[in-house]
Write an enzyme that holds these catalytic residues in place. Structure first.
Site, mmCIF file in Angstrom:
data_model
loop_
_atom_site.group_PDB
_atom_site.id
_atom_site.type_symbol
_atom_site.label_atom_id
_atom_site.label_comp_id
_atom_site.label_asym_id
_atom_site.label_seq_id
_atom_site.Cartn_x
_atom_site.Cartn_y
_atom_site.Cartn_z
ATOM 1 N N THR A 119 24.504 38.440 0.336
ATOM 2 C CA THR A 119 25.394 37.496 1.006
ATOM 3 C C THR A 119 26.581 37.203 0.095
ATOM 4 O O THR A 119 26.691 37.746 -1.012
ATOM 5 C CB THR A 119 24.679 36.174 1.318
ATOM 6 O OG1 THR A 119 24.408 35.489 0.080
ATOM 7 C CG2 THR A 119 23.375 36.415 2.078
ATOM 8 N N HIS A 142 32.250 51.089 46.671
ATOM 9 C CA HIS A 142 31.397 52.263 46.490
ATOM 10 C C HIS A 142 31.984 53.206 45.441
ATOM 11 O O HIS A 142 31.535 54.333 45.301
ATOM 12 C CB HIS A 142 31.226 53.008 47.815
ATOM 13 C CG HIS A 142 30.782 52.134 48.933
ATOM 14 N ND1 HIS A 142 31.655 51.629 49.866
ATOM 15 C CD2 HIS A 142 29.558 51.639 49.239
ATOM 16 C CE1 HIS A 142 30.986 50.870 50.722
ATOM 17 N NE2 HIS A 142 29.713 50.861 50.366
ATOM 18 N N ASP A 158 28.454 51.840 58.661
ATOM 19 C CA ASP A 158 27.872 50.559 59.049
ATOM 20 C C ASP A 158 28.225 50.218 60.494
ATOM 21 O O ASP A 158 27.371 49.760 61.270
ATOM 22 C CB ASP A 158 28.365 49.451 58.117
ATOM 23 C CG ASP A 158 27.766 49.561 56.717
ATOM 24 O OD1 ASP A 158 26.697 50.189 56.591
ATOM 25 O OD2 ASP A 158 28.359 49.032 55.769
ATOM 26 N N GLY A 204 30.488 43.020 13.575
ATOM 27 C CA GLY A 204 31.816 43.603 13.638
ATOM 28 C C GLY A 204 32.986 42.656 13.661
ATOM 29 O O GLY A 204 34.118 43.088 13.876
#
Length: 593
Positions: free
Chosen positions: A507, A226, A118, A413
């Site tokens: 259920t 990076h 840069d 879960g």
């Protein structure tokens, strides 16, 4: 062997240009230069060098750090942003194109992160622009606090602190300041800011394999944006310890990265690196504010929490601290239309109100003034009730892992974790809070316990069960077996009414309905109540086990393919049957027929 990283992209070579197209389509205040694929520049819409009467502020670098830098283009911040390919500095021609597209007679300031590519590309563009007659200056930002102040000629890397410098420079330019003063404010802000990052994973570049550099139990301190290696790889630690370490590195290090001492005011930025949930960022923010105030003696004027300069899909965060002189605050608070600059962070006029306020109580309830506690002496009925409650709750606690394993296959879960949380709280409140000599009032208090600590659907369903049973038993301190049976039936009806489930829906009702039916049948037949209770518990277990062969019609399991449910019982039904059986066996052991 590394696996190919999964991305929601088309051609890996087109990700940057397609990102820019999507960004501009989303925000009408942005445009891009028609120079794809070589020139990738985003600029404020309708800015013309011939009419633009402010200093232009340009930043940029390699792509992969979104929303930086194109997301900060807008009045009050950046005039344009230049992008290279992923993690690659933009070429000189792209930078020059941006300069020519937005720079008027007032000149231009480039804000550049301290990376060699840069610095070189932007530096050459500056020299070329100067030769063309432009008034132009460049400010380098190196806010990294993980590495020594100087590494050869390289110096500190530019990280998320660059976003704050961009805002300061953009606001100064919008206020009409000349180039020299915009540069002075940007450089001053860059001298006041420090950043350090922490990562749990290395990012995956488009079209490239996923790196396995960091194991599942490791984290990396001080890595760059990076994915380049950081200062150290260490064992995974709780986030509070990580935040403390990072702040010490920024503020207390002998290198004196930033001129911040006790009594100073600061601005804090918690920056997600791309794959960190906002929940985790807020947990880090919570600790960071407390640490800055309580340990380092600093006043925190502003807190920015979100993803501001990322590293593709890296899991982790960076912490940025900047000394907040009044001039810095004024620039950060100045209005901007840059789409990705956070809004709503400016402090209100006057003293900030307390962060915590009391929970409002029901004004019509006489219970608010009552102190509920465990009786000093238990009756025989109270002793049996206590034993049954504790047996049921402890059974639930013991099943945590098993319930979670089942729920991982058929739900989200967390069934075991949620049930354990409620059961543990019930055990604790049984020791000192429940009026155990009054069964109905004990159920009422259990409703309060469950509603307070259990989240999700399970929590509210069990609160409904206890509340419905209390409604039937209210006024009966020592309910008869038949009254208990009626309370169970009422609880089932309430769950069915509000939850919509019935028998056969896979259920908890597939355990409780057989239990209720059997209990009433055995009591009608004249069986001993204890025997009837135990027999109904066996029916509950059989009912729960039968859910292995049922198609789910309620709850999260209903979204899962029936093939995946085969041989896995419903966790909610198994939990209900198990605590019911534990309670029955406890009563049987303490009250022989």
């Amino acid at each position: 062997m590394a696996s190919q990283g999964k991305k929601l992209i088309n051609d890996p070579n087109d990700v940057v240009t397609e990102y820019i197209e999507g960004l501009v389509a989303t925000y009408p205040g942005l445009q891009y230069l028609d120079g794809f694929p070589q020139i990738k520049v985003v600029l404020q819409a309708n800015v013309s060098p011939s009419t633009f009467d402010k200093v232009a502020v340009i930043s940029g670098g390699g792509a992969g750090h979104e929303p930086a830098h194109a997301g900060y283009v807008g009045p009050g911040m950046l005039t344009a942003a230049v992008s290279g390919d992923v993690f690659a500095s933009p070429p000189v021609d792209s930078i020059l194109a941006a300069i020519r597209a937005v720079t008027g007679s007032k000149g231009c300031v480039l804000i550049v992160t301290n990376y060699t590519g840069d610095r070189l590309n932007f530096g050459l563009a500056v020299e070329q622009a100067k030769s063309e007659g432009y008034i132009i200056e460049m400010v380098i930002v190196g806010d990294d606090c993980a590495l020594p102040l100087r590494r050869g000629i390289v110096g500190r890397r530019g990280l998320a602190g660059t976003v704050l410098v961009n805002k300061v420079a953009g606001a100064a330019a919008a206020a009409g300041l000349p180039v020299t003063e915009v540069v002075a404010e940007a450089k001053h802000a860059a001298e006041l800011v420090g950043t350090m990052g922490v990562a749990l994973s290395v990012c995956t570049l488009p079209g490239q394999p996923t790196s396995g550099r960091l194991g599942t139990d490791k984290m990396e301190l001080g890595l760059g944006i990076h994915g380049e290696a950081g200062a150290a790889v260490v064992d995974l630690q709780p986030v509070d310890l990580v935040v403390s370490h990072v702040l010490n590195q920024i503020l207390v290090n002998e290198a004196a990265y930033v001129p911040i001492t006790g009594g100073s005011n600061v601005v804090l930025m918690i920056n997600g690196l791309g794959a960190t949930p906002l929940m985790e960022l807020m947990i880090a923010a919570r600790k960071a504010v407390r640490e800055l105030q309580g340990v380092h003696g600093l006043a925190v004027d502003r807190v920015y929490t979100g993803s501001f300069m990322t590293s593709l899909d890296m899991a982790g965060f960076s912490i940025t601290v900047i000394k907040s002189e009044q001039a810095i605050l004024d620039r950060l608070d100045a209005p901007t239309k840059a789409p990705c600059w956070p809004v709503g962070t400016k402090a209100s006029v006057g003293v900030r109100p307390p962060v915590k306020v009391p929970v409002p109580l029901n004004p019509s309830s006489s219970r608010n003034s009552e102190i509920v506690s465990r009786p000093p002496v238990l009756t025989k009925y109270g002793f049996i009730l206590e034993a049954a409650i504790e047996a049921a709750a402890k059974e639930v606690v013991s099943m945590k892992d098993c319930l979670n394993e089942w729920d991982t296959k058929v739900g989200d879960g967390d069934c075991g974790t949620t049930m354990e949380r409620g059961a543990t709280a019930v055990i604790e409140d049984t020791k000192n809070r429940y009026p155990l000599n009054d069964a109905a009032e004990t159920l009422y208090e259990m409703t309060t316990t469950i509603r307070s600590v259990m989240g999700g659907t399970s929590g509210i369903l069990y609160a409904i069960i206890c509340q419905a049973a209390y409604t039937i038993l209210k006024g009966h301190s020592e309910p008869t077996p038949r009254e208990w049976a009626n309370a169970l039936a009422a609880s089932i009806d309430a769950v069915s009414k509000y939850g919509g489930a019935h028998a056969g829906y896979r259920t908890m009702l597939d355990a409780l309905i057989p239990a209720s039916n059997t209990l009433n049948e055995r009591l009608d037949a004249g069986d001993n109540p204890v025997t009837a209770f135990v027999t109904s518990a066996e029916a509950a277990m059989i009912g729960a086990d039968s859910t292995k062969n049922m198609r789910a019609q309620a709850g999260r399991s209903s979204y899962i393919s029936p093939d995946l449910l085969v041989s896995v019982p419903d966790p909610g039904a198994m939990a209900a049957a198990s605590w019911y059986k534990a309670a029955a066996l406890s009563v049987a052991s303490n009250l022989k027929p």
